[in-house]
Write an enzyme that holds these catalytic residues in place. Structure first.
Site, PDB file in Angstrom:
ATOM      1  N   GLU A  28       1.204  28.151   2.827  1.00  0.00           N
ATOM      2  CA  GLU A  28       2.039  28.153   3.904  1.00  0.00           C
ATOM      3  C   GLU A  28       3.248  29.299   3.549  1.00  0.00           C
ATOM      4  O   GLU A  28       3.648  29.175   2.419  1.00  0.00           O
ATOM      5  CB  GLU A  28       2.866  26.853   3.899  1.00  0.00           C
ATOM      6  N   SER A  34      16.791  19.633  15.726  1.00  0.00           N
ATOM      7  CA  SER A  34      17.829  19.463  14.712  1.00  0.00           C
ATOM      8  C   SER A  34      18.734  20.780  14.559  1.00  0.00           C
ATOM      9  O   SER A  34      19.604  20.744  13.763  1.00  0.00           O
ATOM     10  CB  SER A  34      17.047  19.129  13.364  1.00  0.00           C
ATOM     11  N   LYS A  69      13.744  23.860  15.967  1.00  0.00           N
ATOM     12  CA  LYS A  69      13.563  22.478  16.344  1.00  0.00           C
ATOM     13  C   LYS A  69      14.668  21.406  16.728  1.00  0.00           C
ATOM     14  O   LYS A  69      15.916  22.261  16.760  1.00  0.00           O
ATOM     15  CB  LYS A  69      13.282  21.745  14.841  1.00  0.00           C
ATOM     16  N   LYS A  80       6.242  41.437  -2.978  1.00  0.00           N
ATOM     17  CA  LYS A  80       7.106  42.297  -3.918  1.00  0.00           C
ATOM     18  C   LYS A  80       6.643  44.003  -3.642  1.00  0.00           C
ATOM     19  O   LYS A  80       7.469  44.650  -3.720  1.00  0.00           O
ATOM     20  CB  LYS A  80       6.673  41.855  -5.458  1.00  0.00           C
ATOM     21  N   ASP A 101      -0.274  22.801   3.682  1.00  0.00           N
ATOM     22  CA  ASP A 101       0.703  23.255   2.858  1.00  0.00           C
ATOM     23  C   ASP A 101       1.006  22.935   1.358  1.00  0.00           C
ATOM     24  O   ASP A 101       2.150  22.856   0.944  1.00  0.00           O
ATOM     25  CB  ASP A 101       2.061  22.947   3.642  1.00  0.00           C
ATOM     26  N   LYS A 104       0.679  12.347   2.189  1.00  0.00           N
ATOM     27  CA  LYS A 104       0.642  13.099   3.430  1.00  0.00           C
ATOM     28  C   LYS A 104      -1.054  12.888   3.855  1.00  0.00           C
ATOM     29  O   LYS A 104      -1.364  12.671   5.240  1.00  0.00           O
ATOM     30  CB  LYS A 104       0.606  14.524   3.207  1.00  0.00           C
ATOM     31  N   LYS A 119       2.931  21.498  -3.831  1.00  0.00           N
ATOM     32  CA  LYS A 119       3.104  20.192  -3.353  1.00  0.00           C
ATOM     33  C   LYS A 119       2.761  19.283  -4.659  1.00  0.00           C
ATOM     34  O   LYS A 119       1.758  19.334  -4.861  1.00  0.00           O
ATOM     35  CB  LYS A 119       2.321  19.628  -1.796  1.00  0.00           C
ATOM     36  N   GLU A 154      21.033  20.567   5.209  1.00  0.00           N
ATOM     37  CA  GLU A 154      20.588  19.647   5.958  1.00  0.00           C
ATOM     38  C   GLU A 154      19.499  18.547   5.313  1.00  0.00           C
ATOM     39  O   GLU A 154      19.444  17.445   5.816  1.00  0.00           O
ATOM     40  CB  GLU A 154      20.011  20.216   7.248  1.00  0.00           C
TER      41      GLU A 154
END
Length: 265
Positions: free
Chosen positions: A171, A146, A144, A54, A104, A85, A77, A186
């Site tokens: 992250e 994808s 990637k 910011k 992450d 994970k 998370k 996606e």
């Protein structure tokens, strides 16, 4: 009877997939306070990162009269996601193992207008002397399979507690509006079930093609922005702005030229 058995199996499957295992429940029972404290530390780290971006956005606005950041999103998370994970990566189910092995848990996503803003903001962040770069993955220059594009940084940032300074991992994902749109769509279609393999392959190819088109649009918009900026610079050089004169200044100049002053002797 067969229907009742199927429903029972589905219920057991749902409970197994969506509730914590005995091992996880035992860990939480023994470490609920340390776990909550650790999550609070991650939330503090997110606030520190958000504040830095910011400030950069405000500084850029003052210097160049535009904001490179469209929006900032953040998340912690979930507990279930952390344990899944940890299981997947064979990370010890301990507070130390989780903090060290999962990078992450805290995430900040910065949405920019143009690709060059991504690299500019990343460089500005990493130049700050309290930021430590742990890992960098550039999925913009190296998408990637994808078609996914984004710049990922794992950083360590200090949070200042009552009696100590603690380094926390966060992250940071930086992407354009177009990249974020593609990733969001996606993600929604990727986990659809009961799709034939042939159809899934075709959809994957079409998504990858869409990602390429979006990247081309990003580059084109950036080129247009650059041409506009260059045109403005040329116009400013050819036609420098005149020093504005106030009405009072003009009146005073005329009085001085005529020898008439508004002051009495």
């Amino acid at each position: 009877m067969l229907l009742e058995e199927i429903l029972k199996q589905e219920q057991e499957r749902f409970i197994k997939e969506n509730l914590l295992s005995d091992e996880m429940l035992e860990l939480l029972k023994e470490n609920i306070m340390p776990f909550n404290t650790l999550m609070a530390y991650y939330r503090c780290a997110i606030m520190e990162v958000e504040t830095k971006f910011k400030v950069l956005n405000e500084e850029f606005s003052l210097q160049y009269d535009r904001n490179p950041i469209e929006s900032i999103k953040s998340r912690i998370k979930s507990m279930d996601g952390i344990f899944k994970k940890a299981k997947k990566k064979n990370i010890p189910i301990t507070m130390e193992g989780i903090e060290e092995g999962i990078r992450d848990i805290a995430g900040v996503r910065v949405i920019c207008s143009f690709p060059e803003d991504i690299y500019m903001l990343a460089d500005c962040l990493l130049k700050q002397d309290d930021i430590v770069l742990v890992e960098r993955k550039d999925y913009i220059k190296n998408p990637k399979p994808s078609g996914y594009r984004s710049l990922h940084l794992i950083i360590e940032i200090p949070i200042f507690l009552q009696n100590e300074k603690k380094m926390m991992k966060v992250e940071v994902q930086l992407r354009t509006i177009a990249m974020d749109f593609w990733a969001s769509v996606e993600h929604k279609v990727r986990y659809k079930k009961n799709i034939p393999d042939s159809e899934a392959e075709q959809l994957a190819a079409e998504l990858s093609s869409c990602a390429d088109q979006i990247a081309a649009m990003d580059n084109k918009m950036e080129e247009i922005r650059r041409r506009i900026a260059e045109a403005e610079e040329r116009e400013a050089e050819n036609n420098p702005p005149k020093q504005p004169q106030t009405i009072g200044g003009v009146m005073l100049k005329k009085r001085l030229e005529s020898g008439k002053f508004p002051f009495k002797k």
